[in-house]
Design a protein around this motif. Sequence first.
Motif, PDB file in Angstrom:
ATOM      1  N   SER A 123      63.091  22.972  28.224  1.00 30.84           N
ATOM      2  CA  SER A 123      62.465  21.751  28.736  1.00 30.84           C
ATOM      3  C   SER A 123      61.527  21.112  27.720  1.00 30.84           C
ATOM      4  O   SER A 123      61.210  19.926  27.821  1.00 30.84           O
ATOM      5  N   SER A 124      61.094  21.880  26.713  1.00 32.18           N
ATOM      6  CA  SER A 124      60.196  21.347  25.687  1.00 32.18           C
ATOM      7  C   SER A 124      60.931  20.935  24.420  1.00 32.18           C
ATOM      8  O   SER A 124      60.303  20.520  23.439  1.00 32.18           O
ATOM      9  N   SER A 125      62.264  21.028  24.418  1.00 26.98           N
ATOM     10  CA  SER A 125      63.026  20.722  23.213  1.00 26.98           C
ATOM     11  C   SER A 125      62.869  19.256  22.808  1.00 26.98           C
ATOM     12  O   SER A 125      62.903  18.363  23.659  1.00 26.98           O
ATOM     13  N   VAL A 126      62.711  19.009  21.507  1.00 24.98           N
ATOM     14  CA  VAL A 126      62.615  17.643  21.002  1.00 24.98           C
ATOM     15  C   VAL A 126      63.869  17.249  20.221  1.00 24.98           C
ATOM     16  O   VAL A 126      63.870  16.248  19.505  1.00 24.98           O
ATOM     17  N   SER A 127      64.932  18.022  20.337  1.00 23.07           N
ATOM     18  CA  SER A 127      66.202  17.648  19.723  1.00 23.07           C
ATOM     19  C   SER A 127      66.668  16.311  20.298  1.00 23.07           C
ATOM     20  O   SER A 127      66.493  16.038  21.488  1.00 23.07           O
ATOM     21  N   VAL A 128      67.287  15.477  19.471  1.00 25.93           N
ATOM     22  CA  VAL A 128      67.742  14.173  19.950  1.00 25.93           C
ATOM     23  C   VAL A 128      68.852  14.311  20.987  1.00 25.93           C
ATOM     24  O   VAL A 128      69.148  13.358  21.708  1.00 25.93           O
ATOM     25  N   ARG A 129      69.456  15.497  21.103  1.00 29.10           N
ATOM     26  CA  ARG A 129      70.501  15.738  22.098  1.00 29.10           C
ATOM     27  C   ARG A 129      69.977  16.508  23.310  1.00 29.10           C
ATOM     28  O   ARG A 129      70.761  16.978  24.140  1.00 29.10           O
ATOM     29  N   SER A 130      68.665  16.641  23.424  1.00 30.69           N
ATOM     30  CA  SER A 130      68.091  17.511  24.448  1.00 30.69           C
ATOM     31  C   SER A 130      68.306  17.028  25.874  1.00 30.69           C
ATOM     32  O   SER A 130      68.123  17.792  26.814  1.00 30.69           O
ATOM     33  N   GLN A 131      68.703  15.776  26.064  1.00 27.16           N
ATOM     34  CA  GLN A 131      68.942  15.270  27.416  1.00 27.16           C
ATOM     35  C   GLN A 131      70.418  15.252  27.784  1.00 27.16           C
ATOM     36  O   GLN A 131      70.787  14.796  28.863  1.00 27.16           O
ATOM     37  N   THR A 132      71.289  15.751  26.914  1.00 27.09           N
ATOM     38  CA  THR A 132      72.708  15.803  27.242  1.00 27.09           C
ATOM     39  C   THR A 132      72.978  16.978  28.171  1.00 27.09           C
ATOM     40  O   THR A 132      72.335  18.030  28.082  1.00 27.09           O
ATOM     41  N   LYS A 133      73.933  16.811  29.081  1.00 30.86           N
ATOM     42  CA  LYS A 133      74.218  17.819  30.096  1.00 30.86           C
ATOM     43  C   LYS A 133      75.612  18.421  29.981  1.00 30.86           C
ATOM     44  O   LYS A 133      75.939  19.372  30.676  1.00 30.86           O
ATOM     45  N   GLY A 134      76.446  17.874  29.124  1.00 32.69           N
ATOM     46  CA  GLY A 134      77.795  18.404  28.963  1.00 32.69           C
ATOM     47  C   GLY A 134      78.617  17.474  28.099  1.00 32.69           C
ATOM     48  O   GLY A 134      78.227  16.325  27.846  1.00 32.69           O
ATOM     49  N   GLU A 135      79.768  17.965  27.634  1.00 34.18           N
ATOM     50  CA  GLU A 135      80.579  17.158  26.728  1.00 34.18           C
ATOM     51  C   GLU A 135      82.051  17.545  26.828  1.00 34.18           C
ATOM     52  O   GLU A 135      82.387  18.725  26.975  1.00 34.18           O
ATOM     53  N   LEU A 136      82.928  16.553  26.755  1.00 35.29           N
ATOM     54  CA  LEU A 136      84.368  16.749  26.651  1.00 35.29           C
ATOM     55  C   LEU A 136      84.826  16.198  25.310  1.00 35.29           C
ATOM     56  O   LEU A 136      84.406  15.099  24.917  1.00 35.29           O
ATOM     57  N   ASP A 137      85.693  16.940  24.611  1.00 36.29           N
ATOM     58  CA  ASP A 137      86.129  16.534  23.274  1.00 36.29           C
ATOM     59  C   ASP A 137      87.631  16.701  23.115  1.00 36.29           C
ATOM     60  O   ASP A 137      88.229  17.623  23.689  1.00 36.29           O
ATOM     61  N   ALA A 138      88.208  15.838  22.295  1.00 36.42           N
ATOM     62  CA  ALA A 138      89.577  16.008  21.813  1.00 36.42           C
ATOM     63  C   ALA A 138      89.568  15.681  20.328  1.00 36.42           C
ATOM     64  O   ALA A 138      89.074  14.627  19.925  1.00 36.42           O
TER      65      ALA A 138
END
Length: 320
Positions: A123-138
Amino acid sequence: MQKLLSVTLIAVLCYLHTTAQVDTTAANADTIQSGRHSYFKARLSYLSNSVYNGRKDSLQVPYLTPTLEYFDKSGLFAKASISYLVSNYAQRIDLYQLEAGYQFELLDNFSGSISGSKPFYNSSSVSVRSQTKGELDADFSWTIAHAVSFNGGAGYIFTPGLGDKFFNTGLSHEFVFGKNKQWSIEPAVTANFSTRNYYEQYKNNRRLKTGKIKKRQDSTVINTGNQTVVVTTTITTLNANKLQLMDSEVSLSAYYDAGKWSFFATPTLAIPTNPATYITNITTSRTLANNTITHDSRSETSTEKIGNVFYMEAGVSYRF
């Protein structure tokens, strides 16, 4: 238009998955998963800074990440990793991540994968991706005339608000050398396109992760004794749902394969483009001792500050 793009992306993912299931049985048995052998791989890597689409936090976010991977002879794979923050301002587990997918090789010169991942950020992460919740990739890679590989990918990122669509494209070439061909280097250039709803979520939550003043959601509460002041700040990114070029990257990966052991290092230069324009709305509410309430609102417009970013990932892996 947004719904159409989302439906199209899902259709592409389904098509790749179906094609892989049908065609891999006819491919050469030696071209998939090293002769169709299942195996595990343990990896330890160091990332000098968490950078995504050429964006980074004002604080350095270096990660030390152990990863356990399993690759099945069918093409299915699964990964689990823990990223430990090794900065000078904090040392903690900053991220857990799970990933699963399917990789395939349709021809000797065409391969790809589809996958889904789920991150669990501190919850304290300052990574620019810290608010992402999941990902799908191809993703896919097509080697043309044994000279250059054309690489590409597309996917969808889930956030607490609107999700993000992205795709990337690039070129690379692998040079193999050494007595037993154990050394290789692979220069690559990549262009990343994306919407930036994830970044708007990051900007709005970034303010709540620093300072010692009591926070309440997106508000700062100050109690001076004779009055209570609540300052509510909301940051809106103009055209956050617009798909555009975010950055271009130049990298030079180096590998050393010693049988079960392998070593790698990938320095990368990210060149960000299209800085965002932010509108910051600030509302101040004052409650006096006699319960009189006053409100004041103002708006500010600012432009994202961007600049070239250099970072590196290096590590070692053991296959068993």
